[in-house]
Motif scaffolding. Structure first.
Motif, PDB file in Angstrom:
ATOM      1  N   ARG A   1     -44.703  51.978  27.666  1.00  0.00           N
ATOM      2  CA  ARG A   1     -45.167  52.981  28.625  1.00  0.00           C
ATOM      3  C   ARG A   1     -46.425  52.549  29.359  1.00  0.00           C
ATOM      4  O   ARG A   1     -47.240  51.798  28.846  1.00  0.00           O
ATOM      5  CB  ARG A   1     -45.368  54.328  27.927  1.00  0.00           C
ATOM      6  CG  ARG A   1     -46.696  54.537  27.258  1.00  0.00           C
ATOM      7  CD  ARG A   1     -46.891  53.740  25.998  1.00  0.00           C
ATOM      8  NE  ARG A   1     -47.956  54.274  25.169  1.00  0.00           N
ATOM      9  CZ  ARG A   1     -49.261  54.112  25.403  1.00  0.00           C
ATOM     10  NH1 ARG A   1     -49.686  53.410  26.438  1.00  0.00           N
ATOM     11  NH2 ARG A   1     -50.160  54.646  24.584  1.00  0.00           N
TER      12      ARG A   1
ATOM     13  N   ALA B   1     -49.521  54.703  30.962  1.00  0.00           N
ATOM     14  CA  ALA B   1     -49.911  56.105  30.752  1.00  0.00           C
ATOM     15  C   ALA B   1     -51.261  56.431  31.400  1.00  0.00           C
ATOM     16  O   ALA B   1     -52.253  56.651  30.715  1.00  0.00           O
ATOM     17  CB  ALA B   1     -49.962  56.385  29.245  1.00  0.00           C
TER      18      ALA B   1
ATOM     19  N   GLU C   1     -51.019  61.332  31.854  1.00  0.00           N
ATOM     20  CA  GLU C   1     -51.825  61.911  30.774  1.00  0.00           C
ATOM     21  C   GLU C   1     -52.833  62.906  31.349  1.00  0.00           C
ATOM     22  O   GLU C   1     -54.032  62.620  31.490  1.00  0.00           O
ATOM     23  CB  GLU C   1     -52.482  60.790  29.969  1.00  0.00           C
ATOM     24  CG  GLU C   1     -51.415  59.904  29.319  1.00  0.00           C
ATOM     25  CD  GLU C   1     -51.820  59.279  28.003  1.00  0.00           C
ATOM     26  OE1 GLU C   1     -52.977  58.849  27.885  1.00  0.00           O
ATOM     27  OE2 GLU C   1     -50.955  59.200  27.090  1.00  0.00           O
TER      28      GLU C   1
ATOM     29  N   TYR D   1     -56.970  63.233  24.061  1.00  0.00           N
ATOM     30  CA  TYR D   1     -56.186  62.032  24.333  1.00  0.00           C
ATOM     31  C   TYR D   1     -55.486  61.522  23.065  1.00  0.00           C
ATOM     32  O   TYR D   1     -54.275  61.298  23.068  1.00  0.00           O
ATOM     33  CB  TYR D   1     -57.092  60.947  24.939  1.00  0.00           C
ATOM     34  CG  TYR D   1     -56.538  59.563  24.750  1.00  0.00           C
ATOM     35  CD1 TYR D   1     -55.318  59.204  25.322  1.00  0.00           C
ATOM     36  CD2 TYR D   1     -57.197  58.619  23.959  1.00  0.00           C
ATOM     37  CE1 TYR D   1     -54.776  57.943  25.114  1.00  0.00           C
ATOM     38  CE2 TYR D   1     -56.669  57.369  23.743  1.00  0.00           C
ATOM     39  CZ  TYR D   1     -55.450  57.038  24.321  1.00  0.00           C
ATOM     40  OH  TYR D   1     -54.917  55.805  24.100  1.00  0.00           O
TER      41      TYR D   1
HETATM   42  N1  GLU Z   1     -54.529  57.530  29.515  1.00  0.00           N
HETATM   43  C1  GLU Z   1     -55.259  56.400  29.051  1.00  0.00           C
HETATM   44  C2  GLU Z   1     -56.080  55.826  30.190  1.00  0.00           C
HETATM   45  O1  GLU Z   1     -55.788  56.117  31.337  1.00  0.00           O
HETATM   46  C3  GLU Z   1     -54.378  55.284  28.537  1.00  0.00           C
HETATM   47  C4  GLU Z   1     -53.766  55.655  27.277  1.00  0.00           C
HETATM   48  C5  GLU Z   1     -52.949  54.615  26.556  1.00  0.00           C
HETATM   49  O2  GLU Z   1     -52.397  53.694  27.173  1.00  0.00           O
HETATM   50  O3  GLU Z   1     -52.837  54.775  25.344  1.00  0.00           O
HETATM   51  O4  GLU Z   1     -57.005  55.098  29.904  1.00  0.00           O
END
Ligand code: GLU
Length: 288
Positions: free
Chosen positions: A3, A5, A39, A180
């Motif tokens: 993924r 994210a 996210e 998170y």
């Molecule tokens: N959402 C997180 C970020 O933008 C990344 C999370 C992940 O890859 O575990 O830094």
């Protein structure tokens, strides 16, 4: 299944493009699929215009995932936006609470001490307090005081003690937003992610996400691969000036997908000379 994210709290920058090239390059080389998960668990910071901009920028770069929360970019799945899964996150936390694994905490951030790597440390002292319903509070999950080991494909063997690192983990903040770590651990599990490729800045988070997976009774754990962050020619982490230049701004200034992919590959030390690269060549450079 792997993924990408991103949090929709800003526009994509070159660091994101590098991460994407690792994710798409390595995963496709292994015959796997890529999903994009937005996210947006932090409702105070996530903005719809950034969410939409991420979709547009990925499509413009030609980075088409197998599944995404947007119609028209891979298979559409609205549950790939974390805000659509608040009920699931709440149910998972309620399950843990029924097992006595969650406690209330009303500690302000200012009362907490920074741990070894600068992250805030929570000793667990609220565990024995009985914070009443009408006092705004977050929800914490006790973390194990033992080493969790895993092998990172790039960083090698790792051993992390989640409690020593940051103490007990905040799963839901006092505004009702899931954090998170909690939402990421639940979603990686539910979405069948078995390959996590992300920046080295998140390497230290992995032990606590694995500890959460154990509490959630996950069968097994994903393979992890934490790639280097962009650095300048002296080896220092790239400054804000570079990373604050969005892909969007580079597009407006006449950048092409090829020039941006070429620059990302060059800054990630995947090519020796800076110059435009088409997507297959850029992905290929990240598989070496
Ligand atoms: N959402 C997180 C970020 O933008 C990344 C999370 C992940 O890859 O575990 O830094």
């Amino acid at each position: 299944m792997s993924r990408f994210a991103p949090a929709p709290t800003g526009y994509l920058h070159l660091g994101h493009v590098v991460s994407c090239l690792y994710v798409f390059g390595l995963t496709r080389a292994l015959g796997g699929q890529v999903l994009v998960r937005i996210e947006d668990h932090d409702r105070t910071r996530a903005r719809p215009e950034f969410d939409e901009a991420i979709r547009e920028d990925l499509a413009w770069l030609g980075l088409i995932p197998d599944r995404s929360p947007w119609k028209g970019l891979g298979e559409f799945d609205p549950a790939l936006r974390q805000s659509h899964r608040a009920d699931v996150h709440a149910a998972r936390l309620a399950d843990l609470a029924r097992g006595g694994l969650v406690y209330r905490c009303d500690c302000p951030r200012s009362s907490m001490t920074p741990g070894n790597d600068g992250e805030l440390f929570h000793q667990g002292y609220c565990q024995s307090r009985k914070i009443p319903d009408d006092v705004p509070h977050g929800l914490r999950i006790p973390m194990p005081d033992r080493d969790i080991t895993f092998h990172d494909l790039i960083a090698g063997p790792q051993s992390q003690n989640p409690f020593r690192q940051t103490g007990d983990l905040l799963a839901r903040d006092r505004h009702g937003c899931f954090t998170y770590h909690f939402s990421c651990a639940v979603d990686d599990l539910d979405q069948g992610v078995n390959l996590v490729i992300r920046g080295r800045d998140l390497l230290a988070s992995t032990g606590r996400q694995l500890a959460l997976r154990e509490l959630l009774s996950a069968p097994g754990s994903p393979v992890f691969c934490h790639h280097d962050l962009l650095v300048d020619e002296t080896g220092r982490k790239l400054g804000k000036r570079f990373l604050s230049t969005s892909i969007r701004k580079m597009r407006l200034d006449g950048g092409t997908p090829e020039s941006i992919l070429g620059l990302a590959a060059f800054l990630a030390r995947k090519t020796q000379h800076q110059g435009p690269l088409d997507l297959p060549s850029a992905l290929d450079s990240f598989m070496r």
